[in-house]
Design a protein around this motif. Structure first.
Motif, PDB file in Angstrom:
ATOM      1  N   ILE A 120       0.843  -1.204   0.000  1.00 25.21           N
ATOM      2  CA  ILE A 120       0.000   0.000   0.000  1.00 25.21           C
ATOM      3  C   ILE A 120       0.875   1.250   0.000  1.00 25.21           C
ATOM      4  CG2 ILE A 120      -1.698   1.332   1.315  1.00 25.21           C
ATOM      5  CD1 ILE A 120      -2.768  -1.348   2.402  1.00 25.21           C
ATOM      6  N   ASP A 121       1.919   1.212   0.812  1.00 25.61           N
ATOM      7  CA  ASP A 121       2.842   2.358   0.914  1.00 25.61           C
ATOM      8  C   ASP A 121       3.498   2.655  -0.429  1.00 25.61           C
ATOM      9  OD1 ASP A 121       4.334   4.382   2.177  1.00 25.61           O
ATOM     10  OD2 ASP A 121       5.998   3.024   2.549  1.00 25.61           O
TER      11      ASP A 121
ATOM     12  N   ILE B 223       0.886   4.346  -2.760  1.00 22.54           N
ATOM     13  CA  ILE B 223       0.591   5.739  -2.394  1.00 22.54           C
ATOM     14  C   ILE B 223       1.775   6.653  -2.685  1.00 22.54           C
ATOM     15  CG2 ILE B 223       0.131   7.284  -0.436  1.00 22.54           C
ATOM     16  CD1 ILE B 223      -1.615   5.056   0.737  1.00 22.54           C
TER      17      ILE B 223
ATOM     18  N   THR C  98       5.835   2.623   8.214  1.00 17.65           N
ATOM     19  CA  THR C  98       5.004   2.312   7.051  1.00 17.65           C
ATOM     20  C   THR C  98       3.608   2.889   7.210  1.00 17.65           C
ATOM     21  OG1 THR C  98       6.223   0.235   6.743  1.00 17.65           O
ATOM     22  CG2 THR C  98       4.160   0.467   5.560  1.00 17.65           C
TER      23      THR C  98
ATOM     24  N   ILE D  80       1.824   5.921   4.920  1.00 17.09           N
ATOM     25  CA  ILE D  80       0.547   5.709   4.230  1.00 17.09           C
ATOM     26  C   ILE D  80      -0.429   6.842   4.533  1.00 17.09           C
ATOM     27  CG2 ILE D  80      -1.524   4.252   4.156  1.00 17.09           C
ATOM     28  CD1 ILE D  80       0.368   1.832   4.516  1.00 17.09           C
TER      29      ILE D  80
END
Length: 456
Positions: free
Chosen positions: A10-11, A14, A414, A418
């Motif tokens: 996810i990081d 993004i 992390t 995010i």
């Protein structure tokens, strides 16, 4: 897949090319359209910082300097010590160059968002100043964009509770004190929770008062210690700077292919950690700027942009140069332990670790206070301008301070990355949408200043 790998995926999404391009493009656009304002008017901005506005028609809750101190308190934190270390480890020494570049352009972004915060600020239902991206989105872009304002406020609360405001700061404090002074993490957690609770329950005036005292002291002391190390190793400084620049564009040649660093890793690490540290584009600093006692949005915007300069160009640079110059970045240490080792080697004494630890405690502590206020104002906006539920928010914030020391370091950074990235998107969209307001207001101010119609 593990939770850690999911969060990392996810990081990476993004903080991929779209956000990096958007952050850079907004900074470059304002730099050009405002005619290099952050460079040409930086001296004036520092003068304004210590020169109170004489106008009697001011509104605001705190002084311009106190507003800046609150914003700097929230920005100068673990990102300046731990964040720089993790950036260099993740992307190599070249990440420091990209951190500098995004900060220089980010100064114009910080100016624009803080100026807009003053332009469109209002008062909540209890009479306190209310401002920031959620207000300039709604009042500047119109009611049809209120959903975007609410989205920003939701992400702002998330960053305060799960990002910059709690986990990285508290974990940094407890770990550093344990490593340097052998103070049990549980004891530090209890003491820190009690102190934070006693301050944040007093609101923005108490927070700004504490920040105005601690911020100048802690920043000057840390920079002086760093300059001492650089002075003792002055012969290595030119080659270190050249190494950083070369590693930014050709890491395989500068560092060696065995370590596996790439240009994209350097850019991603430098930008992500740079934004984590100076918050330019996140939309956080405008929340504090809005509370300043002034009637000129441009004046406070200029003052606010000095925060990015002080945070990244000065403090982050000190940390990064010491780490790269001493060569400790190639070791196994990470986070605060890496910076401790770099300062200890730089001073050839364990005093270096003590300096870093004390600096980290002060930096992180004031960041906790500043972000509690940011999250509080976002919470009030989501509550329809009512402050009745604010005690509930403060209790949740304090509880998270208590549990933060027991979460793993990598997971903490992390999660913080995010929610930081999520918060940036609505604000950057608003800056693009209100770009003409920023340009027109800036031109009007300097024209009036040139004609002597307002105080310089």
């Amino acid at each position: 897949m593990s939770i850690s790998s999911i969060l990392n995926s996810i990081d990476n999404i993004i903080w991929g090319a779209p956000l990096i391009i958007l952050l850079s493009a907004v900074g470059v656009y304002f730099t050009i359209q405002l005619k290099l304002l952050q460079f040409i008017h930086l001296p004036k901005a520092f003068i304004y910082m210590f020169k109170p506005e004489k106008s009697k028609n001011q509104s605001g809750d705190i002084s311009a300097f106190a507003a800046l101190s609150t914003a700097i308190a929230a920005t100068i934190g673990t990102g300046n010590i731990i964040g720089v270390a993790t950036a260099i480890q993740a992307g190599g020494p070249g990440s420091l160059f990209w951190m500098w570049l995004i900060a220089l352009f980010g100064m114009s972004t910080k100016y624009a968002e803080s100026m807009l915060a003053l332009k469109f600020r209002t008062k909540d239902k209890d009479g306190f100043i209310a401002g920031g991206p959620m207000y300039y989105i709604e009042l500047g872009m119109g009611k049809k964009w209120k959903w975007l304002a609410k989205l920003f406020a939701i992400f702002g609360v998330m960053v305060a509770l799960f990002g910059i405001g709690t986990f990285p700061q508290v974990n940094g404090i407890t770990t550093a004190l344990n490593d340097t002074f052998n103070i049990p993490i549980s004891i530090t957690a209890v003491i820190l929770t009690v102190i934070v609770a006693s301050i944040v329950l007093g609101g923005v005036k108490r927070i700004s008062k504490i920040a105005s005292v601690i911020v100048p002291f802690m920043a000057i002391a840390y920079v002086c210690a760093s300059l001492l190390i650089l002075g003792l190793n002055f012969d290595k400084l030119p080659s270190t700077l050249l190494f950083i620049v070369e590693a930014a564009f050709n890491p395989e040649s500068a560092i060696g292919g065995a370590l596996g660093f790439t240009v994209m890793q350097a850019i991603q690490s430098g930008v992500a950690r740079g934004i984590f540290s100076n918050e330019a584009g996140l939309g956080s600093a405008p929340i504090a700027a809005a509370a300043a006692q002034t009637k000129e949005p441009v004046r406070q915007g200029l003052i606010s942009m000095t925060g990015t300069f002080l945070d990244t160009i000065i403090v982050c640079t000190m940390t990064g140069l010491v780490i790269v110059l001493t060569g400790t970045w190639q070791g196994a240490e990470e986070g605060a332990a890496l910076t401790n080792l770099a300062f200890s080697q730089g001073l050839a004494s364990s005093v270096g670790a003590v300096i870093v630890t004390i600096g980290l405690v002060f930096f992180a502590f004031t960041t906790i206070l500043g972000w509690c206020y940011y999250g509080e104002r976002c919470f009030v906006y989501l509550s329809g301008g009512r402050t009745k539920g604010i005690k509930f928010y403060r209790v949740i914030f304090i509880c998270l301070i208590a549990v933060a020391p027991f979460i793993h370091l990598n997971t903490i950074w992390t999660i913080a990355d995010i929610v930081n990235g999520l918060m940036a998107f609505p604000n950057l969209i608003a800056l693009v949408g209100l770009r003409h307001v920023v340009i027109a207001e800036t031109r009007s101010y300097f024209e009036r200043l040139k004609k002597g119609l307002i105080e310089g």
